[in-house]
Design an enzyme around this catalytic site. Structure first.
Site, short mmCIF file in Angstrom:
data_model
loop_
_atom_site.label_atom_id
_atom_site.label_comp_id
_atom_site.label_asym_id
_atom_site.label_seq_id
_atom_site.Cartn_x
_atom_site.Cartn_y
_atom_site.Cartn_z
N ARG A 71 -22.63 -24.12 -44.84
CA ARG A 71 -23.50 -25.26 -44.51
C ARG A 71 -24.55 -24.85 -43.48
O ARG A 71 -25.62 -25.43 -43.40
CB ARG A 71 -22.67 -26.46 -44.02
CG ARG A 71 -23.50 -27.67 -43.62
CD ARG A 71 -22.74 -29.00 -43.74
NE ARG A 71 -21.43 -28.98 -43.15
CZ ARG A 71 -21.18 -28.95 -41.82
NH1 ARG A 71 -22.18 -28.95 -40.96
NH2 ARG A 71 -19.95 -28.93 -41.38
N TYR A 124 -45.53 -39.86 -54.45
CA TYR A 124 -44.43 -39.77 -55.41
C TYR A 124 -43.54 -41.01 -55.31
O TYR A 124 -43.27 -41.49 -54.20
CB TYR A 124 -43.64 -38.49 -55.11
CG TYR A 124 -42.42 -38.32 -55.96
CD1 TYR A 124 -42.53 -37.97 -57.30
CD2 TYR A 124 -41.15 -38.50 -55.43
CE1 TYR A 124 -41.41 -37.82 -58.09
CE2 TYR A 124 -40.02 -38.34 -56.21
CZ TYR A 124 -40.16 -38.00 -57.54
OH TYR A 124 -39.05 -37.86 -58.32
N ASP A 207 -46.84 -32.67 -48.61
CA ASP A 207 -46.10 -32.44 -49.86
C ASP A 207 -47.03 -31.65 -50.77
O ASP A 207 -48.01 -32.18 -51.30
CB ASP A 207 -45.70 -33.79 -50.49
CG ASP A 207 -44.87 -33.60 -51.77
OD1 ASP A 207 -44.98 -32.53 -52.40
OD2 ASP A 207 -44.13 -34.53 -52.14
N LYS A 232 -39.82 -28.15 -59.23
CA LYS A 232 -41.04 -28.05 -60.04
C LYS A 232 -41.46 -26.58 -60.19
O LYS A 232 -40.71 -25.81 -60.73
CB LYS A 232 -42.10 -28.96 -59.44
CG LYS A 232 -41.58 -30.36 -59.04
CD LYS A 232 -41.13 -31.19 -60.23
CE LYS A 232 -40.33 -32.43 -59.82
NZ LYS A 232 -40.97 -33.34 -58.89
C1 LIG Z 1 -40.53 -34.42 -58.01
C2 LIG Z 1 -41.27 -34.68 -56.74
C3 LIG Z 1 -40.59 -35.01 -55.57
C4 LIG Z 1 -39.08 -35.19 -55.52
O1 LIG Z 1 -38.40 -34.00 -55.71
P1 LIG Z 1 -36.90 -33.89 -56.35
O2 LIG Z 1 -36.69 -32.43 -56.41
O3 LIG Z 1 -36.93 -34.57 -57.67
O4 LIG Z 1 -35.98 -34.58 -55.40
C5 LIG Z 1 -41.34 -35.17 -54.42
N1 LIG Z 1 -42.69 -35.07 -54.43
C6 LIG Z 1 -43.36 -34.77 -55.55
C7 LIG Z 1 -44.85 -34.66 -55.50
C8 LIG Z 1 -42.69 -34.58 -56.74
O5 LIG Z 1 -43.38 -34.30 -57.86
#
Ligand SMILES: *Cc1c(COP(=O)(O)O)cnc(C)c1O
Length: 430
Positions: A71, A124, A207, A232
């Site tokens: 952890r 998002y 982000d 992604k």
């Molecule tokens: C998919 C996404 C998230 C969330 O991520 P997860 O891995 O699904 O928890 C956050 N911000 C953006 C821009 C995303 O495309």
């Protein structure tokens, strides 16, 4: 002339950086350290590791620290984090079990009841929910700003809340999901500095899921922290969920400490898979970007398409967006949104007739995906906000993969033709 050691590019280091085969019987690849705990050589060692882990003292200059418990630290995560730092020029990184856990950890670390969060809008869907439900219930206020707002507008809007002295975090998602709207990070940095005081630094977090880590480097544009849904592009094969936060050491120490106590780190198996993905990150993303430009150009001249939203198509009609693109981005990305002529019916006919491109949410993966933001990823967003930001019934979002671009065009072309016929052929609905 002295022989200066060449600094290798990140893509050259993804196969080896931070790992020594001698640690693992000469194995060229880092094994999966599927273990919860690590054996100390002596009780004195265990004591020393914990002293540093709990911040009771700093690490001595030549002190070698061992691993404690998965952890807190695990070789697969540490090596992965060191490799991720290379792309963004970060001091430190921390990987999480999802993008949402990366985002929620940043919110929980920097915001307290009574504080103010400023965020770009739209964001998002999951982030939007966290801000407008969880944070609100904790007494944390937020205001959103749009890509039309100028620096002066934003400063005034923050002052008008009456809580400028409680501003702790500016959170920007750029390009915004799903509209590809670009936000000016250098402006966001100036606004953060404007409201910072010596004992209250406003933290700018970005982000960068839509562009990173290849096409945009927010830390170089003034951000303190950059975060990802590593699900992604970073993982890139639609086979795992993960997240990452990277940035300045002073903030990352705090993020890593909170991760230890929330226990939302990624597991070793996920870490290992992401290391495998990073080896091909650049060639995947380059191919995806090239394909996307070809497809955006095709959509842009198609009679069944009303408007295409893609940074690679920005021109003098949107000078501010184009200026941001030129200052921030090293490529136009592989996410395309477009308005189909008509509405939900035509959009659904298009989606239902795709064959090669799969109808699914998520993005940044080797295979191309299509979805309908208004009824899928952004269904939970307040309707007035949704419409205001252009997330209408005719909007379709594409994530472009590594397939042959002409195969993708043939699939899109067929589906668009079917959608145009839909008035006639599917008058009673399908
Ligand atoms: C998919 C996404 C998230 C969330 O991520 P997860 O891995 O699904 O928890 C956050 N911000 C953006 C821009 C995303 O495309």
């Amino acid at each position: 002339m002295k022989d200066k050691k060449r600094r290798f590019k990140p893509e050259s280091l993804m196969m080896s950086y931070g790992y020594n085969p001698a640690w693992s019987e000469g194995a060229i690849k880092c094994p999966i350290f599927q273990t919860s705990t690590f054996v100390f050589e002596s009780a004195e060692d265990g004591k020393a590791f914990f002293e540093v882990a709990y911040g009771k003292r700093d690490q001595e200059p030549n002190e070698k620290l061992g691993l404690i418990y998965s952890r807190l630290n695990n070789p697969d995560l540490e090596i992965l984090e060191n490799r991720l730092c290379l792309w963004d020029g970060a001091d430190q990184a921390a990987v999480f079990e999802s993008g949402m856990s990366a985002i929620s950890t940043v919110f929980l670390e920097f915001l307290r009841p009574g504080d103010l969060l400023v965020h770009s809008s739209p964001v998002y869907g999951g982030t939007d929910h966290l801000i407008h439900h969880l944070l609100r219930d904790f007494g944390i206020d937020s205001i959103g700003f749009s890509t039309q707002d100028t620096e002066k507008d934003l400063i005034q809007a923050i002052q008008a809340t009456g809580k400028a002295d409680r501003l702790k975090l500016i959170y920007v998602e750029t390009p915004a999901n799903p509209t590809n709207a670009l936000f000016d990070l250098e402006m966001a940095r100036r606004v953060a500095d404007h409201f910072s005081t010596p004992d209250r630094q406003v933290v700018l977090t970005v982000d960068n899921t839509y562009m990173g880590p290849l096409w945009q480097h927010p830390l170089k544009l003034g951000a303190d922290l950059v975060l990802y849904s590593a699900t992604k592009y970073i993982a890139g094969h639609s086979d795992l969920i993960a997240g990452a936060v990277l940035g300045k050491a002073q903030y990352m120490e705090r993020i890593r400490a909170l991760r230890t106590f929330l226990g939302n780190m990624a597991g070793p198996w996920t870490g290992w898979l992401m290391m495998r993905s990073l080896e091909t990150l650049k060639i995947r993303m380059e191919r995806q970007g090239q394909n996307a430009q070809i497809i955006a150009d095709y959509l842009n001249q198609h009679p069944a398409v009303e408007k295409v939203y893609y940074p690679g198509l920005l021109d003098e009609t949107t000078p501010r967006q184009r200026d941001i693109f030129e200052r921030h981005c090293e490529g136009p990305g592989a996410m395309i949104s477009f308005d189909i002529k008509g509405g939900e019916k035509e959009a659904f006919a298009f989606l239902n007739h795709l064959e090669l491109i799969k109808l699914a949410v998520s993005l940044g993966s080797t295979e191309s995906l299509a979805e309908h933001p208004a009824t899928m990823t952004h269904a939970g967003v307040d309707e007035a906000d949704r419409i205001r930001h252009g997330i209408t019934d005719k909007l379709i979002r594409l994530s472009i993969g590594v397939e042959d671009p002409h195969d993708l065009i043939s699939d899109i072309s067929r589906a668009l033709a079917k959608a145009s016929e839909s008035y006639v052929l599917e008058a009673s609905g399908s």
